[in-house]
Write a protein that holds these residues in place. Structure first.
Motif, PDB file in Angstrom:
ATOM      1  N   LEU A  11      -1.622   4.681  -2.975  1.00  0.00           N
ATOM      2  CA  LEU A  11      -2.617   4.156  -2.041  1.00  0.00           C
ATOM      3  C   LEU A  11      -3.567   5.254  -1.565  1.00  0.00           C
ATOM      4  CD1 LEU A  11      -0.447   1.744   0.106  1.00  0.00           C
ATOM      5  CD2 LEU A  11      -2.412   1.112  -1.301  1.00  0.00           C
ATOM      6  N   ILE A  12      -3.026   6.399  -1.237  1.00  0.00           N
ATOM      7  CA  ILE A  12      -3.848   7.521  -0.774  1.00  0.00           C
ATOM      8  C   ILE A  12      -4.827   7.948  -1.856  1.00  0.00           C
ATOM      9  CG2 ILE A  12      -3.809   9.968  -0.115  1.00  0.00           C
ATOM     10  CD1 ILE A  12      -1.074   9.290   1.283  1.00  0.00           C
ATOM     11  N   ARG A  13      -4.342   8.116  -3.063  1.00  0.00           N
ATOM     12  CA  ARG A  13      -5.219   8.540  -4.167  1.00  0.00           C
ATOM     13  C   ARG A  13      -6.341   7.537  -4.409  1.00  0.00           C
ATOM     14  NH1 ARG A  13      -0.167  10.187  -7.699  1.00  0.00           N
ATOM     15  NH2 ARG A  13       0.106  12.315  -6.993  1.00  0.00           N
ATOM     16  N   ALA A  14      -5.994   6.250  -4.413  1.00  0.00           N
ATOM     17  CA  ALA A  14      -7.011   5.223  -4.626  1.00  0.00           C
ATOM     18  C   ALA A  14      -8.031   5.230  -3.488  1.00  0.00           C
ATOM     19  CB  ALA A  14      -6.346   3.855  -4.753  1.00  0.00           C
ATOM     20  N   PHE A  15      -7.535   5.354  -2.255  1.00  0.00           N
ATOM     21  CA  PHE A  15      -8.423   5.381  -1.094  1.00  0.00           C
ATOM     22  C   PHE A  15      -9.391   6.555  -1.173  1.00  0.00           C
ATOM     23  CE2 PHE A  15      -9.497   6.627   3.239  1.00  0.00           C
ATOM     24  CZ  PHE A  15      -9.975   5.437   3.748  1.00  0.00           C
ATOM     25  N   LEU A  16      -8.899   7.715  -1.554  1.00  0.00           N
ATOM     26  CA  LEU A  16      -9.751   8.902  -1.622  1.00  0.00           C
ATOM     27  C   LEU A  16     -10.823   8.794  -2.698  1.00  0.00           C
ATOM     28  CD1 LEU A  16      -7.113  11.700  -0.993  1.00  0.00           C
ATOM     29  CD2 LEU A  16      -8.857  10.834   0.589  1.00  0.00           C
ATOM     30  N   ARG A  17     -10.623   7.926  -3.676  1.00  0.00           N
ATOM     31  CA  ARG A  17     -11.651   7.719  -4.713  1.00  0.00           C
ATOM     32  C   ARG A  17     -12.788   6.833  -4.220  1.00  0.00           C
ATOM     33  NH1 ARG A  17      -7.042   7.176  -8.269  1.00  0.00           N
ATOM     34  NH2 ARG A  17      -7.361   4.925  -8.230  1.00  0.00           N
ATOM     35  N   LEU A  18     -12.564   6.112  -3.121  1.00  0.00           N
ATOM     36  CA  LEU A  18     -13.621   5.266  -2.570  1.00  0.00           C
ATOM     37  C   LEU A  18     -14.663   6.147  -1.902  1.00  0.00           C
ATOM     38  CD1 LEU A  18     -11.437   2.504  -0.898  1.00  0.00           C
ATOM     39  CD2 LEU A  18     -12.695   2.320  -3.053  1.00  0.00           C
ATOM     40  N   ARG A  19     -15.899   5.984  -2.264  1.00  0.00           N
ATOM     41  CA  ARG A  19     -16.964   6.816  -1.700  1.00  0.00           C
ATOM     42  C   ARG A  19     -17.751   6.103  -0.615  1.00  0.00           C
ATOM     43  NH1 ARG A  19     -14.539  10.901  -2.555  1.00  0.00           N
ATOM     44  NH2 ARG A  19     -14.320  11.647  -4.655  1.00  0.00           N
ATOM     45  N   ASP A  20     -17.798   4.784  -0.676  1.00  0.00           N
ATOM     46  CA  ASP A  20     -18.565   4.015   0.290  1.00  0.00           C
ATOM     47  C   ASP A  20     -17.795   3.914   1.604  1.00  0.00           C
ATOM     48  OD1 ASP A  20     -20.850   2.135   0.875  1.00  0.00           O
ATOM     49  OD2 ASP A  20     -19.148   0.776   1.195  1.00  0.00           O
ATOM     50  N   GLN A  21     -18.388   4.436   2.694  1.00  0.00           N
ATOM     51  CA  GLN A  21     -17.720   4.460   3.991  1.00  0.00           C
ATOM     52  C   GLN A  21     -17.449   3.058   4.517  1.00  0.00           C
ATOM     53  OE1 GLN A  21     -16.407   7.091   5.311  1.00  0.00           O
ATOM     54  NE2 GLN A  21     -17.221   8.411   3.731  1.00  0.00           N
ATOM     55  N   ARG A  22     -18.339   2.127   4.257  1.00  0.00           N
ATOM     56  CA  ARG A  22     -18.127   0.752   4.723  1.00  0.00           C
ATOM     57  C   ARG A  22     -16.925   0.132   4.023  1.00  0.00           C
ATOM     58  NH1 ARG A  22     -22.440  -4.253   4.875  1.00  0.00           N
ATOM     59  NH2 ARG A  22     -21.000  -5.702   5.865  1.00  0.00           N
ATOM     60  N   THR A  23     -16.796   0.363   2.729  1.00  0.00           N
ATOM     61  CA  THR A  23     -15.648  -0.142   1.988  1.00  0.00           C
ATOM     62  C   THR A  23     -14.360   0.461   2.524  1.00  0.00           C
ATOM     63  OG1 THR A  23     -16.984  -0.446  -0.003  1.00  0.00           O
ATOM     64  CG2 THR A  23     -14.601  -0.324  -0.312  1.00  0.00           C
ATOM     65  N   ARG A  24     -14.373   1.760   2.790  1.00  0.00           N
ATOM     66  CA  ARG A  24     -13.180   2.419   3.347  1.00  0.00           C
ATOM     67  C   ARG A  24     -12.787   1.799   4.675  1.00  0.00           C
ATOM     68  NH1 ARG A  24     -12.622   8.850   2.852  1.00  0.00           N
ATOM     69  NH2 ARG A  24     -12.384   8.979   0.608  1.00  0.00           N
ATOM     70  N   SER A  25     -13.758   1.616   5.557  1.00  0.00           N
ATOM     71  CA  SER A  25     -13.481   1.047   6.875  1.00  0.00           C
ATOM     72  C   SER A  25     -12.940  -0.371   6.764  1.00  0.00           C
ATOM     73  CB  SER A  25     -14.742   1.038   7.730  1.00  0.00           C
ATOM     74  OG  SER A  25     -15.133   2.355   8.006  1.00  0.00           O
ATOM     75  N   GLU A  26     -13.540  -1.168   5.893  1.00  0.00           N
ATOM     76  CA  GLU A  26     -13.074  -2.539   5.713  1.00  0.00           C
ATOM     77  C   GLU A  26     -11.655  -2.572   5.149  1.00  0.00           C
ATOM     78  OE1 GLU A  26     -16.034  -4.431   3.302  1.00  0.00           O
ATOM     79  OE2 GLU A  26     -17.499  -4.508   4.934  1.00  0.00           O
ATOM     80  N   LEU A  27     -11.361  -1.661   4.246  1.00  0.00           N
ATOM     81  CA  LEU A  27     -10.021  -1.594   3.666  1.00  0.00           C
ATOM     82  C   LEU A  27      -8.987  -1.218   4.729  1.00  0.00           C
ATOM     83  CD1 LEU A  27      -8.166  -1.750   1.229  1.00  0.00           C
ATOM     84  CD2 LEU A  27      -8.727   0.631   0.753  1.00  0.00           C
ATOM     85  N   VAL A  28      -9.312  -0.231   5.545  1.00  0.00           N
ATOM     86  CA  VAL A  28      -8.390   0.181   6.615  1.00  0.00           C
ATOM     87  C   VAL A  28      -8.141  -0.983   7.568  1.00  0.00           C
ATOM     88  CG1 VAL A  28      -8.149   1.672   8.640  1.00  0.00           C
ATOM     89  CG2 VAL A  28      -8.925   2.636   6.469  1.00  0.00           C
ATOM     90  N   GLU A  29      -9.190  -1.687   7.951  1.00  0.00           N
ATOM     91  CA  GLU A  29      -9.023  -2.826   8.856  1.00  0.00           C
ATOM     92  C   GLU A  29      -8.169  -3.914   8.231  1.00  0.00           C
ATOM     93  OE1 GLU A  29     -12.870  -4.056  10.241  1.00  0.00           O
ATOM     94  OE2 GLU A  29     -13.299  -2.067  11.055  1.00  0.00           O
ATOM     95  N   GLN A  30      -8.366  -4.191   6.944  1.00  0.00           N
ATOM     96  CA  GLN A  30      -7.582  -5.219   6.255  1.00  0.00           C
ATOM     97  C   GLN A  30      -6.108  -4.817   6.183  1.00  0.00           C
ATOM     98  OE1 GLN A  30      -8.409  -8.230   5.336  1.00  0.00           O
ATOM     99  NE2 GLN A  30      -6.473  -8.699   4.369  1.00  0.00           N
ATOM    100  N   VAL A  31      -5.840  -3.572   5.860  1.00  0.00           N
ATOM    101  CA  VAL A  31      -4.456  -3.104   5.779  1.00  0.00           C
ATOM    102  C   VAL A  31      -3.789  -3.160   7.157  1.00  0.00           C
ATOM    103  CG1 VAL A  31      -3.000  -1.096   5.285  1.00  0.00           C
ATOM    104  CG2 VAL A  31      -4.829  -1.720   3.720  1.00  0.00           C
ATOM    105  N   GLU A  32      -4.530  -2.799   8.197  1.00  0.00           N
ATOM    106  CA  GLU A  32      -3.980  -2.881   9.550  1.00  0.00           C
ATOM    107  C   GLU A  32      -3.637  -4.325   9.913  1.00  0.00           C
ATOM    108  OE1 GLU A  32      -7.009  -0.906  11.824  1.00  0.00           O
ATOM    109  OE2 GLU A  32      -5.981   1.022  11.670  1.00  0.00           O
ATOM    110  N   ARG A  33      -4.504  -5.270   9.512  1.00  0.00           N
ATOM    111  CA  ARG A  33      -4.211  -6.684   9.775  1.00  0.00           C
ATOM    112  C   ARG A  33      -2.964  -7.125   9.020  1.00  0.00           C
ATOM    113  NH1 ARG A  33      -9.864  -7.152   9.729  1.00  0.00           N
ATOM    114  NH2 ARG A  33      -9.895  -7.688   7.526  1.00  0.00           N
ATOM    115  N   LEU A  34      -2.853  -6.750   7.756  1.00  0.00           N
ATOM    116  CA  LEU A  34      -1.682  -7.114   6.961  1.00  0.00           C
ATOM    117  C   LEU A  34      -0.409  -6.532   7.554  1.00  0.00           C
ATOM    118  CD1 LEU A  34      -3.086  -6.626   3.357  1.00  0.00           C
ATOM    119  CD2 LEU A  34      -2.435  -8.798   4.424  1.00  0.00           C
ATOM    120  N   ALA A  35      -0.478  -5.294   7.982  1.00  0.00           N
ATOM    121  CA  ALA A  35       0.695  -4.642   8.563  1.00  0.00           C
ATOM    122  C   ALA A  35       1.097  -5.302   9.876  1.00  0.00           C
ATOM    123  CB  ALA A  35       0.423  -3.157   8.767  1.00  0.00           C
ATOM    124  N   ALA A  36       0.127  -5.739  10.649  1.00  0.00           N
ATOM    125  CA  ALA A  36       0.426  -6.401  11.918  1.00  0.00           C
ATOM    126  C   ALA A  36       1.104  -7.743  11.689  1.00  0.00           C
ATOM    127  CB  ALA A  36      -0.854  -6.588  12.729  1.00  0.00           C
TER     128      ALA A  36
END
Length: 67
Positions: A17-42
């Motif tokens: 997950l970390i490696r894949a995340f670090l390959r993402l260059r678009d900041q909006r995509t990164r932020s959206e991914l973090v928010e989605q993962v936080e929702r799933l974890a909750a």
């Protein structure tokens, strides 16, 4: 992570997950991914890993290091 996964398997999944995340260059995509993962974890079932969002040991909204 998955309670059925061994610690080694969980560590490898986390690294993937970390490696894949670090390959993402678009900041909006990164932020959206973090928010989605936080929702799933909750939404994780009770008794899951206590370091997940929504659990007592987790800081609900840590400072965003990207901003």
């Amino acid at each position: 992570m998955n309670d059925d996964a061994s610690p080694t398997q969980s560590d490898l999944q986390g690294l993937r997950l970390i490696r894949a995340f670090l390959r993402l260059r678009d900041q909006r995509t990164r932020s959206e991914l973090v928010e989605q993962v936080e929702r799933l974890a909750a939404e994780a079932p009770a008794g899951s890993d206590s370091s997940l969002p929504g659990s007592p040991g987790f800081a609900e909204r840590p400072a965003d290091p990207l901003n």
